[in-house]
Design an enzyme around this catalytic site. Structure first.
Site, PDB file in Angstrom:
ATOM      1  N   HIS A  12      -4.124  -8.718  -5.513  1.00 27.11           N
ATOM      2  CA  HIS A  12      -4.597  -7.358  -5.817  1.00 27.11           C
ATOM      3  C   HIS A  12      -3.460  -6.333  -5.851  1.00 27.11           C
ATOM      4  CE1 HIS A  12      -5.245  -7.006  -1.168  1.00 27.11           C
ATOM      5  NE2 HIS A  12      -4.033  -6.610  -1.489  1.00 27.11           N
ATOM      6  N   HIS A  59      -6.504  -0.516   2.429  1.00 29.06           N
ATOM      7  CA  HIS A  59      -5.135  -0.346   2.940  1.00 29.06           C
ATOM      8  C   HIS A  59      -4.878   1.092   3.394  1.00 29.06           C
ATOM      9  CE1 HIS A  59      -5.062  -3.709   0.068  1.00 29.06           C
ATOM     10  NE2 HIS A  59      -3.963  -4.159   0.629  1.00 29.06           N
ATOM     11  N   HIS A 193       2.948 -13.040   1.758  1.00 25.48           N
ATOM     12  CA  HIS A 193       3.805 -11.874   1.553  1.00 25.48           C
ATOM     13  C   HIS A 193       3.946 -11.065   2.831  1.00 25.48           C
ATOM     14  CE1 HIS A 193      -0.183 -10.083   0.671  1.00 25.48           C
ATOM     15  NE2 HIS A 193       0.315  -8.868   0.526  1.00 25.48           N
ATOM     16  N   GLU A 240      -4.012 -11.523   4.526  1.00 24.81           N
ATOM     17  CA  GLU A 240      -5.096 -11.260   3.570  1.00 24.81           C
ATOM     18  C   GLU A 240      -5.796 -12.538   3.104  1.00 24.81           C
ATOM     19  OE1 GLU A 240      -3.367  -7.116   1.610  1.00 24.81           O
ATOM     20  OE2 GLU A 240      -3.109  -8.976   0.523  1.00 24.81           O
TER      21      GLU A 240
HETATM   22  C1  DHB Z   1       1.974  -5.426  -2.558  1.00 27.42           C
HETATM   23  C2  DHB Z   1       1.124  -6.396  -1.996  1.00 27.42           C
HETATM   24  C3  DHB Z   1      -0.068  -6.009  -1.393  1.00 27.42           C
HETATM   25  O1  DHB Z   1      -0.957  -6.891  -0.823  1.00 27.42           O
HETATM   26  C4  DHB Z   1      -0.426  -4.684  -1.337  1.00 27.42           C
HETATM   27  O2  DHB Z   1      -1.607  -4.375  -0.782  1.00 27.42           O
HETATM   28  C5  DHB Z   1       0.415  -3.713  -1.879  1.00 27.42           C
HETATM   29  C6  DHB Z   1       1.614  -4.097  -2.484  1.00 27.42           C
HETATM   30  C7  DHB Z   1       3.261  -5.808  -3.238  1.00 27.42           C
HETATM   31  O3  DHB Z   1       3.695  -6.965  -3.175  1.00 27.42           O
HETATM   32  O4  DHB Z   1       3.841  -4.933  -3.884  1.00 27.42           O
HETATM   33 FE    FE Z   2      -2.685  -5.945   0.037  1.00 27.31          FE
END
Ligand code: DHB
Ligand code: FE
Length: 280
Positions: A12, A59, A193, A240
């Site tokens: 997302h 978020h 991530h 997530e």
């Molecule tokens: C990114 C990843 C995310 O899950 C998010 O909520 C906002 C940014 C990213 O990798 O840029």
């Molecule tokens: Fe995110």
């Protein structure tokens, strides 16, 4: 009765929404990512779901650190986004299905999930980007949505096992809804991530591959991880992945994999895409 036809997982990341708005799908950076989606669109066009249960995490747009529910379900007639600072434009409102939402809420509470019920709810990129990827970004009307928000922002986070069980309860809620409609369940976010701290930029391909494989036929082994195992292996925001486990729980025991794609990186994130069809 309402029935779940299948589930879709997708990243997302806000940058995806901006790429759609600017028409960058065929640029070399974006093509391997967007090339994953036409088979998903074909599946959606074939299945024609009426309602999407969208499992995602806010978020900081609707819930902030002062007040964060562990699980929240929307019961609004429509859901709006707002400028969150990522450059994503405010879009036309996304339609809800209040009657179905209230059924899900009532069923979950009766099933011992004491969720927060939201008659107003702003939806952020965790909800909007998947909607754009699957419907509005290709000129389709947005599907009616039941947003299910799961905290991945403020510790303590719910365990993978709890999220898998929430999904099973959502499955029971849908199966007991006396409307004649087809439901798709989205799990948005992930895969590995980490956006902050000393591990910023962390991606774990081997772990993601293992998750993509096991979520099809052995989701309980993934639900057996602790949230700390998940964060160690997938990164702080890789937590997530619990949204995917909610989706998988809702689908029931037997599913077949229709399509998958994995691409690293998009922004700071490993993007994972999966379509699972519920076995008859
Ligand atoms: C990114 C990843 C995310 O899950 C998010 O909520 C906002 C940014 C990213 O990798 O840029
Ligand atoms: Fe995110």
């Amino acid at each position: 009765m309402a029935q779940i036809v299948g589930g879709i997982t997708t990243s997302h990341i806000p940058a995806i929404g901006n790429a759609i708005a600017r028409g960058l799908q065929d640029e070399p950076y974006w093509k391997p990512f967007f090339d994953g989606y036409p088979p998903v669109h074909d599946w959606l066009d074939r299945m024609q779901p009426d309602v999407a249960v969208v499992v995602y995490n806010d978020h900081g747009l609707n819930f902030f650190l002062d007040q964060i529910p562990t699980f929240a379900v929307g019961a609004a007639a429509e859901y709006c986004n707002e400028d969150e600072g990522w450059g994503l434009k405010p879009l036309p409102p996304f339609p809800g299905d209040p009657e179905f939402s209230w059924h899900v809420i009532e069923s979950l509470v009766n099933d011992e999930f004491d969720i927060t019920m939201c008659q107003e709810m702003k939806v952020d990129h965790g909800f909007v980007v998947p909607m754009s990827l699957l419907w509005t970004g290709r000129g389709k009307k947005p599907i009616k949505a039941i947003p299910v928000e799961v905290n991945t922002v403020q510790h303590p986070l719910p365990s993978p096992a709890r999220c898998y069980k929430l999904g099973q309860a959502i499955g029971r809620a849908v199966a007991s809804y006396p409307g004649d409609c087809k439901v798709v369940v989205l799990g948005t976010g992930g895969m590995s991530h980490q956006l902050d701290g000393t591990r910023a930029g962390f991606i774990n391909r081997d772990f993601d591959m293992m998750c993509m494989e096991r979520i099809v036929n052995d989701p309980e082994s993934l639900a057996g991880m602790s949230i700390h195992d998940l964060i160690r292996e997938a990164g702080a925001q890789g937590a997530e992945f619990i949204q995917w486990l909610v989706m998988r729980g809702a689908l029931g025991e037997r599913v077949s994999k229709i399509h998958s794609n994995y691409h690293i990186p998009i922004s700071n994130t490993a993007s994972g895409l999966l379509v699972l069809e519920k076995a008859a």
